[in-house]
Structure formats: C-alpha cells, structure tokens
Write an enzyme that holds these catalytic residues in place. Structure first.
Site, mmCIF file in Angstrom:
data_model
loop_
_atom_site.group_PDB
_atom_site.id
_atom_site.type_symbol
_atom_site.label_atom_id
_atom_site.label_comp_id
_atom_site.label_asym_id
_atom_site.label_seq_id
_atom_site.Cartn_x
_atom_site.Cartn_y
_atom_site.Cartn_z
ATOM 1 N N ASP A 107 1.776 -5.828 -4.189
ATOM 2 C CA ASP A 107 1.749 -4.892 -5.316
ATOM 3 C C ASP A 107 1.811 -5.660 -6.634
ATOM 4 O O ASP A 107 2.289 -6.796 -6.673
ATOM 5 C CB ASP A 107 2.969 -3.944 -5.255
ATOM 6 C CG ASP A 107 2.952 -3.083 -4.008
ATOM 7 O OD1 ASP A 107 1.874 -2.874 -3.437
ATOM 8 O OD2 ASP A 107 4.043 -2.622 -3.609
HETATM 9 N N1 URA Z 1 5.506 -3.990 0.792
HETATM 10 C C1 URA Z 1 5.521 -3.398 -0.421
HETATM 11 O O1 URA Z 1 6.096 -2.346 -0.585
HETATM 12 N N2 URA Z 1 4.896 -4.024 -1.432
HETATM 13 C C2 URA Z 1 4.258 -5.212 -1.308
HETATM 14 O O2 URA Z 1 3.720 -5.733 -2.270
HETATM 15 C C3 URA Z 1 4.255 -5.811 -0.043
HETATM 16 C C4 URA Z 1 4.890 -5.182 0.996
#
Ligand code: URA
Length: 259
Positions: A107
């Site tokens: 993310d």
């Molecule tokens: N899980 C999440 O919630 N975000 C990420 O970036 C990776 C795994």
C-alpha cells in the site's frame, strides 16, 4: 532475447552512458570487442559470447536485474502513475533500460521490502497463489494483541468480504499502555497469501487497527537493515538463487489448525 544487438544499445542498457557518450568512447578507441578496437558504435555484437571491454574493464552483460527496495511511504507500487511517484521513479537512471516492475504491491502508506525485477518468470512464481510464498510484516496496532488473536490468525479469520484467511503466524513483540490509555502493540505477522490490504483487514477482523506497516521478508528474502526507506541495492547471487528455489516446490511451516 535477440542473439546480436547493437554495441551502443547494450552499453547504454548497462549504464555505460548515453548513445552519444558511447560513440565518443568508440572514437577515442576506448572500446574493444574480442580484443579488437571497436570501429562503429552501431556494430552488432553478441553480449553473451563476445568479450566487450570499456576502458580496459570487462563488461558483464546481464539480462535480468533484481533489486531490493526499502519502499518508503507515499510512493505507489506501480511502474507508472498519473498522480503519485512510483517505486520505479526511485531508481537511478542506469536501471531505466531494464524495465523493472514491482513484484506485488505494498500500500502507499506501507514501507519495507519490495522486489523490483524484469524477470517475469520469477515474479510470476513468487506471486502465484499456489506457491504460498510467505511474507512477514512488522506492524504497530491499536489495541491489546494477545494469544487469542494469535490463535485466531492461526485458525484463519473472516475478512470483510467473507474470505477466510489461510493460517498465519502472529508473534507479539510488545504491548504498551495502561488502564486509562489505549494499547499499542508491536507484532510480526507471517502470511502465505496476498489478498488486497490483507494485514490491515485481518486486524480489522479482530477489531483492531494497523497504524504502521512494514514488510520485512518475502520468500525467505530479508530486508537489508542497512537500507533506509527509499534506498535499494541489487540482490546477491545467493539471494537470487534462494528465491528461485520456490520453483522447486519449497514449502513453509505455518501450522495448519484448520479442521
Ligand atoms: N497488507 C496490507 O494491509 N497492506 C500492505 O501493503 C501489505 C499487506
């Protein structure tokens, strides 16, 4: 890959300079192919067979690059984006010709280990849902994480869309807070799948909120702790070979408590 390619194209690709800089090096007699001075920067060479030397330095051709990036917050895991900077924008210009892409996504607000490569086969393998390549995250979570959550994650929790997660391993590193304050827990979570926002949604499923998330390993590849967010380095031969072992059906040991 074509067997022969233009000399200047190969050298630009490997970061020896721009096309016109390579031309100048050729004019200066600084480039040798199989022991002979190169006379034309556009000459055809086989980068895997011919010995190319630039200023007496042997050129080692490589088709693929493998980069470990400590992704900083605020950049997106994509090759192009109209609004945000991408992880590819962080790379030095000499890597541009390799057309690397991120293996999977973190993310925008997640930090940590992201592999960038142009090796589609390896990327495909690491991302294949059938391989269950483990990924470990460090997180700060609002709430008091206990063995109860660890047991739930081992069993599998139901996400907001009804999906039941595979067994995951939760390690509680610390829990801080008192009666009046809200608790903050530090944990490590290893998951063997990669659903959208998976870690955040797993904690949501047990009524908690992730406020900081960082990936620290993937498929046994550990984030180099000498890399600050935004920094990167190429993988070593050993690291590349270790990742390639997933091809041979390597497995992980997360205890499966599901009925
Ligand atoms: N899980 C999440 O919630 N975000 C990420 O970036 C990776 C795994």
């Amino acid at each position: 890959m074509k067997k022969t390619q233009r000399l200047d194209k190969i050298l630009v690709h490997l970061g020896y300079g721009t096309r016109s800089e390579i031309k100048k090096l050729v004019r200066a007699g600084s480039i040798h192919v199989n022991g002979k001075t190169a006379g034309d920067s556009g000459m055809q060479v086989n980068p895997l067979m011919d010995e190319i030397r630039v200023r007496d330095e042997t050129v080692y051709f490589r088709e693929f690059i493998y980069i470990m990036l400590n992704k900083p917050q605020g950049v997106v895991s994509a090759t192009e984006d109209l609004r945000d900077s991408t992880v590819i924008d962080l790379l030095d210009e000499r890597y541009a010709a390799f057309n690397a892409f991120p293996v999977g996504r973190l993310d925008k607000d997640t930090e940590g280990l992201l592999l960038l490569t142009n090796d589609g086969k390896l990327a495909h393998m690491l991302l294949s849902p059938r391989r269950h390549v483990p990924k470990t995250y460090y997180a700060k979570v609002l709430g008091k994480v206990t063995d109860r959550e660890a047991a739930s994650f081992r069993q599998g929790v139901v996400l907001d869309d009804g999906y039941e997660t595979m067994p995951a391993e939760l390690r509680i590193l610390s829990v801080q807070g008192g009666e009046q304050e809200s608790f903050v827990s530090e944990i490590e979570l290893t998951i063997a799948e990669g659903k959208f926002h998976q870690v955040k949604r797993m904690f949501q499923a047990v009524g908690m909120q992730v406020v900081f998330l960082k990936r620290i390993s993937m498929g046994g590849l550990l984030l180099d702790d000498r890399l600050s967010p935004g920094e990167y380095r190429e993988l070593t031969e050993t690291e590349i070979n270790m990742l390639k072992e997933w091809e041979n059906g390597k497995r992980i040991e997360i205890q499966d408590d599901r009925p």
